[in-house]
Write a protein that holds these residues in place. Structure first.
Motif, short mmCIF file in Angstrom:
data_model
loop_
_atom_site.label_atom_id
_atom_site.label_comp_id
_atom_site.label_asym_id
_atom_site.label_seq_id
_atom_site.Cartn_x
_atom_site.Cartn_y
_atom_site.Cartn_z
N ASP A 206 0.86 -1.18 0.00
CA ASP A 206 0.00 0.00 0.00
C ASP A 206 0.90 1.23 0.00
OD1 ASP A 206 -1.84 2.01 0.34
OD2 ASP A 206 -2.95 1.01 1.95
N VAL A 207 1.25 1.71 -1.19
CA VAL A 207 2.17 2.83 -1.30
C VAL A 207 1.55 4.11 -0.74
CG1 VAL A 207 3.51 4.24 -2.92
CG2 VAL A 207 3.27 1.78 -3.31
N ARG A 208 0.26 4.26 -0.92
CA ARG A 208 -0.41 5.45 -0.38
C ARG A 208 -0.30 5.49 1.15
NH1 ARG A 208 -3.72 9.05 -2.51
NH2 ARG A 208 -3.90 7.82 -4.43
N ALA A 209 -0.39 4.35 1.79
CA ALA A 209 -0.27 4.31 3.25
C ALA A 209 1.14 4.72 3.68
CB ALA A 209 -0.60 2.91 3.77
N ILE A 210 2.13 4.34 2.90
CA ILE A 210 3.50 4.74 3.21
C ILE A 210 3.63 6.26 3.08
CG2 ILE A 210 5.92 4.55 2.52
CD1 ILE A 210 5.29 1.74 1.49
N ALA A 211 3.07 6.82 2.02
CA ALA A 211 3.11 8.28 1.83
C ALA A 211 2.39 8.99 2.98
CB ALA A 211 2.49 8.65 0.49
N ASP A 212 1.25 8.45 3.39
CA ASP A 212 0.50 9.06 4.49
C ASP A 212 1.30 8.99 5.79
OD1 ASP A 212 -1.57 9.62 2.77
OD2 ASP A 212 -2.81 7.90 3.40
N GLY A 213 2.01 7.89 5.99
CA GLY A 213 2.83 7.76 7.19
C GLY A 213 3.97 8.75 7.22
N ILE A 214 4.61 8.95 6.07
CA ILE A 214 5.68 9.94 5.98
C ILE A 214 5.12 11.33 6.27
CG2 ILE A 214 7.28 11.10 4.39
CD1 ILE A 214 7.65 8.39 3.00
N ASP A 215 3.95 11.63 5.69
CA ASP A 215 3.34 12.93 5.91
C ASP A 215 3.04 13.15 7.39
OD1 ASP A 215 1.91 15.36 4.59
OD2 ASP A 215 0.38 14.52 5.92
N ALA A 216 2.53 12.14 8.05
CA ALA A 216 2.23 12.28 9.49
C ALA A 216 3.50 12.56 10.28
CB ALA A 216 1.56 11.01 10.00
N ASP A 217 4.59 11.89 9.94
CA ASP A 217 5.86 12.14 10.63
C ASP A 217 6.37 13.56 10.36
OD1 ASP A 217 5.84 9.58 11.62
OD2 ASP A 217 7.26 8.77 10.16
N LEU A 218 6.18 14.04 9.15
CA LEU A 218 6.62 15.39 8.81
C LEU A 218 5.84 16.43 9.61
CD1 LEU A 218 6.89 15.10 4.91
CD2 LEU A 218 8.77 15.06 6.56
N VAL A 219 4.52 16.24 9.68
CA VAL A 219 3.68 17.17 10.42
C VAL A 219 4.07 17.18 11.90
CG1 VAL A 219 1.33 17.65 11.20
CG2 VAL A 219 1.75 17.02 8.82
N ALA A 220 4.29 15.98 12.46
CA ALA A 220 4.62 15.87 13.89
C ALA A 220 5.94 16.54 14.23
CB ALA A 220 4.65 14.40 14.30
N ALA A 221 6.87 16.56 13.28
CA ALA A 221 8.20 17.12 13.54
C ALA A 221 8.29 18.61 13.23
CB ALA A 221 9.24 16.36 12.72
N GLY A 222 7.22 19.20 12.71
CA GLY A 222 7.26 20.60 12.31
C GLY A 222 6.79 21.55 13.39
N THR A 223 7.13 22.83 13.22
CA THR A 223 6.66 23.88 14.12
C THR A 223 6.21 25.07 13.28
OG1 THR A 223 8.80 25.00 14.34
CG2 THR A 223 8.35 23.17 15.86
N PRO A 224 5.16 25.77 13.74
CA PRO A 224 4.70 26.95 12.99
C PRO A 224 5.78 28.03 12.85
CG PRO A 224 3.06 26.27 14.60
CD PRO A 224 4.30 25.47 14.88
N GLU A 225 6.59 28.19 13.89
CA GLU A 225 7.63 29.22 13.84
C GLU A 225 8.65 28.92 12.75
OE1 GLU A 225 5.61 29.02 17.64
OE2 GLU A 225 6.80 27.50 16.58
N ARG A 226 9.10 27.68 12.69
CA ARG A 226 10.05 27.31 11.66
C ARG A 226 9.41 27.40 10.27
NH1 ARG A 226 14.89 24.32 11.78
NH2 ARG A 226 15.45 23.57 9.70
N ALA A 227 8.16 27.03 10.18
CA ALA A 227 7.46 27.09 8.89
C ALA A 227 7.45 28.51 8.35
CB ALA A 227 6.03 26.57 9.05
N ALA A 228 7.13 29.48 9.19
CA ALA A 228 7.08 30.87 8.76
C ALA A 228 8.46 31.36 8.33
CB ALA A 228 6.53 31.74 9.88
N LYS A 229 9.48 31.00 9.10
CA LYS A 229 10.84 31.45 8.78
C LYS A 229 11.33 30.84 7.46
CE LYS A 229 12.35 32.24 13.55
NZ LYS A 229 13.27 31.79 14.63
#
Length: 240
Positions: free
Chosen positions: A4-27
């Protein structure tokens, strides 16, 4: 076993979101002048999310790797597209010159060095090093109207040149044709490749650069002379 390649992509996306911060995103969005959505995830965290997903799951074949990269790239999110580059970089043994159209499309859609450079040096560079059929693709890229595609042609041989190998003659031909360009990202790319090549082969770079010192931009020369000897550096600067 069906993957299920889509599930792998969704899992990567979830990890990316969890590791992000709004402050860093704006910068990051401001720094890159980016129109993409940003999660604010660091480069090491993006790389970890992509490579960990590949290690955890079953081995993917060529078509599944391409599908995964396409799924990540599809949404206009900077970190998802960075993860797509990481997926391709980790799977270059499955790629060949037959994937040139895919790479070119991603390069054209990148519009930033933060995506172009990895696609060029890590992905296209690995293919070009072992697949001679990629040479004509690079020749075409080197004269393309899009400056990001021309930058890609310059940066594709970077990694082998940095190691002390690579096709400096090809790079030199491309750089010669672009020395008069005013586009900063072209000037920086030429200087970057020359600088990294000179760390192992300063004499070769010096011999190439000296007769062109008056034509090359200041940005190019400043980078290129950094690894040269004091004597070589003075000679290049005096020739400007």
């Amino acid at each position: 076993m069906e993957v299920d390649v889509r599930a792998i992509a969704d899992g990567i996306d979830a990890d990316l979101v969890a590791a992000g911060t709004p402050e860093r995103a704006a910068k990051e969005a401001a720094y890159l002048k980016s129109e993409l959505l940003h999660y604010g995830t660091s480069v090491p965290a993006v790389r970890s999310a992509a490579t960990s997903a590949l290690r955890r799951g079953p081995a993917l074949d060529h078509d599944q790797i391409v599908e995964l990269a396409e799924l990540l790239w599809r949404d206009p999110v900077h970190e998802r597209r960075m993860a797509a580059v990481e997926v391709l970089s980790a799977s270059t043994d499955l790629l060949s010159s037959e994937d040139a159209d895919l790479l070119e499309r991603l390069l054209r859609e990148s519009r930033t060095w933060a995506l172009v450079d990895g696609l060029s040096a890590s992905v296209a560079g690995s293919i070009a090093e072992r697949d001679d059929a990629f040479g004509p693709v690079l020749d075409r890229w080197a004269s393309d109207d899009d400056p990001w595609i021309r930058r890609a042609a310059l940066l594709t041989p970077l990694v082998p040149l940095r190691r002390g190998g690579g096709d400096f003659e090809r790079f030199g031909r491309y750089a010669d044709a672009m020395l008069d360009e005013t586009e900063p990202f072209i000037r920086k790319a030429i200087g970057w490749v020359l600088r990294d090549t000179a760390k192992r082969r300063p004499d070769m770079v010096f011999e190439w650069l000296l007769p062109r010192a008056g034509q090359a931009s200041g940005v190019t020369v400043r980078e290129a002379v950094k690894p040269l000897s004091d004597e070589q550096r003075r000679a290049v600067l005096a020739a400007r």
